[in-house]
Design a protein around this motif. Sequence first.
Motif, PDB file in Angstrom:
ATOM      1  N   ILE A 277       0.736  -1.096  -0.307  1.00 23.17           N
ATOM      2  CA  ILE A 277      -0.218  -0.009  -0.096  1.00 23.17           C
ATOM      3  C   ILE A 277       0.566   1.396  -0.241  1.00 23.17           C
ATOM      4  CG2 ILE A 277      -2.061  -1.639   1.556  1.00 23.17           C
ATOM      5  CD1 ILE A 277      -0.289   1.583   3.460  1.00 23.17           C
ATOM      6  N   THR A 278       0.694   2.229   0.039  1.00 24.17           N
ATOM      7  CA  THR A 278       0.807   4.137  -0.194  1.00 24.17           C
ATOM      8  C   THR A 278      -0.328   4.641   0.652  1.00 24.17           C
ATOM      9  OG1 THR A 278       1.472   5.851  -1.390  1.00 24.17           O
ATOM     10  CG2 THR A 278      -0.211   5.175  -2.040  1.00 24.17           C
ATOM     11  N   HIS A 279       0.799   5.185   1.754  1.00 20.57           N
ATOM     12  CA  HIS A 279      -0.153   6.444   3.009  1.00 20.57           C
ATOM     13  C   HIS A 279       0.171   7.168   1.996  1.00 20.57           C
ATOM     14  CE1 HIS A 279      -0.816   3.045   5.897  1.00 20.57           C
ATOM     15  NE2 HIS A 279       1.119   2.622   6.030  1.00 20.57           N
ATOM     16  N   GLY A 280       0.672   7.773   1.169  1.00 20.27           N
ATOM     17  CA  GLY A 280       1.355   8.700   0.240  1.00 20.27           C
ATOM     18  C   GLY A 280       2.415   9.656   0.941  1.00 20.27           C
ATOM     19  N   ASN A 281       2.593   9.703   2.470  1.00 14.23           N
ATOM     20  CA  ASN A 281       4.061  10.315   2.843  1.00 14.23           C
ATOM     21  C   ASN A 281       4.710   8.227   2.727  1.00 14.23           C
ATOM     22  OD1 ASN A 281       2.050   8.897   5.249  1.00 14.23           O
ATOM     23  ND2 ASN A 281       3.080  10.357   6.286  1.00 14.23           N
ATOM     24  N   ALA A 282       4.844   7.317   2.626  1.00 17.50           N
ATOM     25  CA  ALA A 282       5.101   6.241   2.472  1.00 17.50           C
ATOM     26  C   ALA A 282       4.864   5.556   1.964  1.00 17.50           C
ATOM     27  CB  ALA A 282       5.694   5.354   3.903  1.00 17.50           C
TER      28      ALA A 282
ATOM     29  N   THR B 274       7.938   8.761   1.492  1.00 15.00           N
ATOM     30  CA  THR B 274       8.733   9.506   0.166  1.00 15.00           C
ATOM     31  C   THR B 274       8.676  10.618   0.864  1.00 15.00           C
ATOM     32  OG1 THR B 274       6.032   9.674   0.355  1.00 15.00           O
ATOM     33  CG2 THR B 274       6.794   8.437  -0.850  1.00 15.00           C
ATOM     34  N   PRO B 275       9.523  11.701  -0.263  1.00  8.20           N
ATOM     35  CA  PRO B 275      10.014  13.062  -0.046  1.00  8.20           C
ATOM     36  C   PRO B 275       8.438  13.858   0.058  1.00  8.20           C
ATOM     37  CG  PRO B 275      10.244  12.079  -2.285  1.00  8.20           C
ATOM     38  CD  PRO B 275       9.610  11.260  -1.979  1.00  8.20           C
TER      39      PRO B 275
ATOM     40  N   ALA C  10       3.087   6.964  -7.278  1.00 11.42           N
ATOM     41  CA  ALA C  10       2.636   7.473  -6.142  1.00 11.42           C
ATOM     42  C   ALA C  10       2.531   8.611  -5.208  1.00 11.42           C
ATOM     43  CB  ALA C  10       3.905   6.536  -5.093  1.00 11.42           C
ATOM     44  N   GLU C  11       3.369   9.457  -6.218  1.00  7.11           N
ATOM     45  CA  GLU C  11       3.418  10.858  -6.505  1.00  7.11           C
ATOM     46  C   GLU C  11       2.502  11.413  -6.848  1.00  7.11           C
ATOM     47  OE1 GLU C  11       6.130  14.740  -7.213  1.00  7.11           O
ATOM     48  OE2 GLU C  11       6.598  12.541  -8.320  1.00  7.11           O
TER      49      GLU C  11
END
Length: 187
Positions: A111-116, A135-136, A160-161
Amino acid sequence: MSSLTFSHLGIYARDLPRMAAFYQRVLGFTQTDQGFLPTADPARPVELIFLSGNPEEHHQIVLASGRPAEAHFNVVNQISLRAASLEALQQHHAQVEAEVAAGQASNLAPITHGNAISIYFSDPEGNRLEMFIDTPWYVSQPVRVPIDLKQPAAVVMAWAEHHARELEGFCPRAEWVARMKTKMRNA
């Protein structure tokens, strides 16, 4: 700001050898020690297995005997471990898929949390693990969106970005960190 840093955690287990083998095989930990700790009942000492992935830390995870067979709910929500890179996370994902196929792990969810970007899965006794990279950028939480980690790393990160930019609170991670430093100093 707190002067504390996280060091290690302990997990009660039913089958210590199986759990130690899993954490060594899947997470790359090394057994640093093993022994018995006396208890009030001399006939029932606690067996401990110490595991670490860092030569500076005697243990990052300690497995302790004594988890009751009838314990059907685990109060630990998750054990989270940072991966070195997206490519490393993708390699762990493939390894955990093999563990799931072999019946040694379950509940695999990339999964993505947006920030990870994370993979979640359960160890042989149902403890939930997370392997992740930051993530940056930052987005307001909570976020949990499935992601395909079988794509090339550049494709995964671009997707993701793109997704994160559509979410509330999107900003560069450095901006969020600066805000948190101010908030924590003023708390």
